[in-house]
Design a protein around this motif. Sequence first.
Motif, mmCIF file in Angstrom:
data_model
loop_
_atom_site.group_PDB
_atom_site.id
_atom_site.type_symbol
_atom_site.label_atom_id
_atom_site.label_comp_id
_atom_site.label_asym_id
_atom_site.label_seq_id
_atom_site.Cartn_x
_atom_site.Cartn_y
_atom_site.Cartn_z
ATOM 1 N N ASP A 20 0.788 -1.233 0.000
ATOM 2 C CA ASP A 20 0.000 0.000 0.000
ATOM 3 C C ASP A 20 0.822 1.286 0.000
ATOM 4 O O ASP A 20 0.253 2.367 -0.030
ATOM 5 C CB ASP A 20 -0.968 0.051 1.204
ATOM 6 C CG ASP A 20 -2.387 -0.192 0.726
ATOM 7 O OD1 ASP A 20 -2.550 -0.697 -0.399
ATOM 8 O OD2 ASP A 20 -3.324 0.132 1.483
ATOM 9 N N ALA A 21 2.152 1.175 0.053
ATOM 10 C CA ALA A 21 2.975 2.393 0.049
ATOM 11 C C ALA A 21 2.974 3.033 -1.336
ATOM 12 O O ALA A 21 3.330 4.201 -1.487
ATOM 13 C CB ALA A 21 4.394 2.075 0.497
ATOM 14 N N THR A 24 3.124 -0.343 -6.795
ATOM 15 C CA THR A 24 2.531 -0.610 -8.108
ATOM 16 C C THR A 24 2.315 0.697 -8.868
ATOM 17 O O THR A 24 2.644 0.795 -10.052
ATOM 18 C CB THR A 24 1.182 -1.352 -7.948
ATOM 19 O OG1 THR A 24 1.381 -2.426 -7.028
ATOM 20 C CG2 THR A 24 0.687 -1.895 -9.253
ATOM 21 N N VAL A 43 -4.101 1.200 -10.693
ATOM 22 C CA VAL A 43 -4.102 0.072 -9.769
ATOM 23 C C VAL A 43 -5.535 -0.334 -9.417
ATOM 24 O O VAL A 43 -5.872 -1.496 -9.357
ATOM 25 C CB VAL A 43 -3.379 0.446 -8.461
ATOM 26 C CG1 VAL A 43 -3.404 -0.713 -7.484
ATOM 27 C CG2 VAL A 43 -1.964 0.873 -8.744
ATOM 28 N N THR A 62 1.278 -7.250 -5.281
ATOM 29 C CA THR A 62 2.288 -7.814 -6.161
ATOM 30 C C THR A 62 2.896 -9.040 -5.504
ATOM 31 O O THR A 62 3.719 -8.926 -4.627
ATOM 32 C CB THR A 62 3.368 -6.763 -6.434
ATOM 33 O OG1 THR A 62 2.703 -5.584 -6.823
ATOM 34 C CG2 THR A 62 4.307 -7.215 -7.517
ATOM 35 N N ASN A 137 6.481 8.773 -0.453
ATOM 36 C CA ASN A 137 5.381 8.887 -1.416
ATOM 37 C C ASN A 137 4.092 9.355 -0.731
ATOM 38 O O ASN A 137 4.061 9.506 0.490
ATOM 39 C CB ASN A 137 5.197 7.490 -2.044
ATOM 40 C CG ASN A 137 4.220 7.470 -3.195
ATOM 41 O OD1 ASN A 137 4.099 8.442 -3.942
ATOM 42 N ND2 ASN A 137 3.511 6.367 -3.356
ATOM 43 N N LYS A 138 3.094 9.543 -1.516
ATOM 44 C CA LYS A 138 1.741 9.865 -1.040
ATOM 45 C C LYS A 138 1.691 11.164 -0.247
ATOM 46 O O LYS A 138 0.892 11.293 0.685
ATOM 47 C CB LYS A 138 1.204 8.738 -0.154
ATOM 48 C CG LYS A 138 0.930 7.421 -0.870
ATOM 49 C CD LYS A 138 0.115 6.511 0.045
ATOM 50 C CE LYS A 138 -0.388 5.289 -0.674
ATOM 51 N NZ LYS A 138 -1.279 4.475 0.135
ATOM 52 N N ARG A 141 -1.576 13.007 0.457
ATOM 53 C CA ARG A 141 -2.621 12.460 1.338
ATOM 54 C C ARG A 141 -2.764 13.290 2.612
ATOM 55 O O ARG A 141 -1.791 13.843 3.116
ATOM 56 C CB ARG A 141 -2.261 11.025 1.761
ATOM 57 C CG ARG A 141 -2.314 10.006 0.665
ATOM 58 C CD ARG A 141 -3.715 9.529 0.352
ATOM 59 N NE ARG A 141 -4.426 9.013 1.504
ATOM 60 C CZ ARG A 141 -4.520 7.716 1.813
ATOM 61 N NH1 ARG A 141 -3.903 6.816 1.065
ATOM 62 N NH2 ARG A 141 -5.219 7.332 2.845
ATOM 63 N N SER A 263 4.442 12.235 -5.025
ATOM 64 C CA SER A 263 3.169 11.524 -5.004
ATOM 65 C C SER A 263 3.097 10.817 -6.341
ATOM 66 O O SER A 263 2.930 11.458 -7.373
ATOM 67 C CB SER A 263 2.008 12.502 -4.885
ATOM 68 O OG SER A 263 0.832 11.893 -5.393
#
Length: 412
Positions: A20-21, A24, A43, A62, A137-138, A141, A263
């Motif tokens: 979930d980080a 993908t 995704v 994955t 990342n992200k 959010r 992101s």
Amino acid sequence: MPPAMDINKLRNIGIIAHIDAGKTTTTERVLFYAGESHKMGEVDDGTTITDFDPQEQEKGITIRAAAITFQWKPKEMWINLIDTPGHVDFTAEVERSLRVLDGGVVIFSGMEGVEAQSETVWHQADHYRVPRICFINKLDRIGADFFRVHDEVVERLGAKTIPLQLPIGKEKDFIGVIDLITRQAYYFEPGELGKKMTKEPIPEEMVDEAELWREKMLETIAEADDELAELYLEGEELSEERIRAGVRTATIEHRMTPVLCGSSLKFIGVQPLLDAIADYLPSPLEVPPVEGDDPKTEKKLLRHPKDEEPFCALLFKIQADQHDELGFLRIYSGTLKPSTRVLNATRNRKENITRLWRIRADERQKVDLAHAGDIVGVVGLKDSITGDTLTDQRSPVILEHIVFPDTVISMS
Ligand code: GDP
């Protein structure tokens, strides 16, 4: 035919992340920028490129490793992307992929930060001495915080970090990154699939903070690079190239960790990440030789990443594509051509390799000659399983034994 590959300009890398980080999504974006992906998949609707296994698409995780080759044209680089599984149950498979890659991109969620399994994988990567870049990342959010996650990477993982960027804006207002090396702000326009990256001066209100972080960055690099340290202390102006060379030395030789951010969902920071892979992670020719045993005398042998040495490769994955069952080989020394008889030194069996393929995102390409350091998919193996060493018949060697939990996985 793809242009001839210069192995100096090749990077064998894996993206390592807690589920979930955004592994993908980042892979997807990377392949998109690399021009491999004509049709974007998301995704959430199960049409991504790396996750071609229906079971995997169903689960959205994955679970199978695959090696994909692409070109990063701005740096004239080739990248073999070895997909590492991101689920807690599959750390043995993560370990196997770590064995064959030369560098890693470790992705953390800017919200969840360092999680228990990230620690396990981080220490596995330490064990295999894999140089790493971090990508936080992200950052778009709610609740995401670059600085908090950066501190966790330092405190929980014991990493010696080199932050190379700062985020511009927070959460929904996260719009770009400051590059501390070039002293520029990079903005990523939402435009057509967010492709456009523009360069501007650092916003006024962030100049002081950026200078502070830049000083810290240079001081950290100076710990790994004596010559840079001297120039820095003498107050010399350091060129961008000189700083990058220092980051490279710090990453490869001193296991320091450059930290970038973005992101991937919003396409922010992905191009700089590709540049960083090219700039800071090693080529296969820069990694130490592998050690193995002579099966007859059990004496230790070294295999260097040179075409002139006898062929030696590790079979790290067997995976079917729509045409064949492919054995994925990491070639450590020597070269390999189609229609070659090789020895499976682990089992003392001869094998015929009939064809070699390079796996691209949406096609495969025939390879006539694979070089030391490369990763290819081969056809023709009959009696080999994951973890076996394939060698020149006259110069057998068994690479350091690794116990893999599973045997042949066939999807056909
Ligand atoms: P993986 O399990 O590490 O492969 O993670 P995925 O790429 O499948 O992403 C997990 C979820 O997070 C998906 O719903 C993605 O759309 C979402 N996601 C990934 N990257 C980002 C990002 O940068 N920002 C936001 N907001 N969501 C993201």
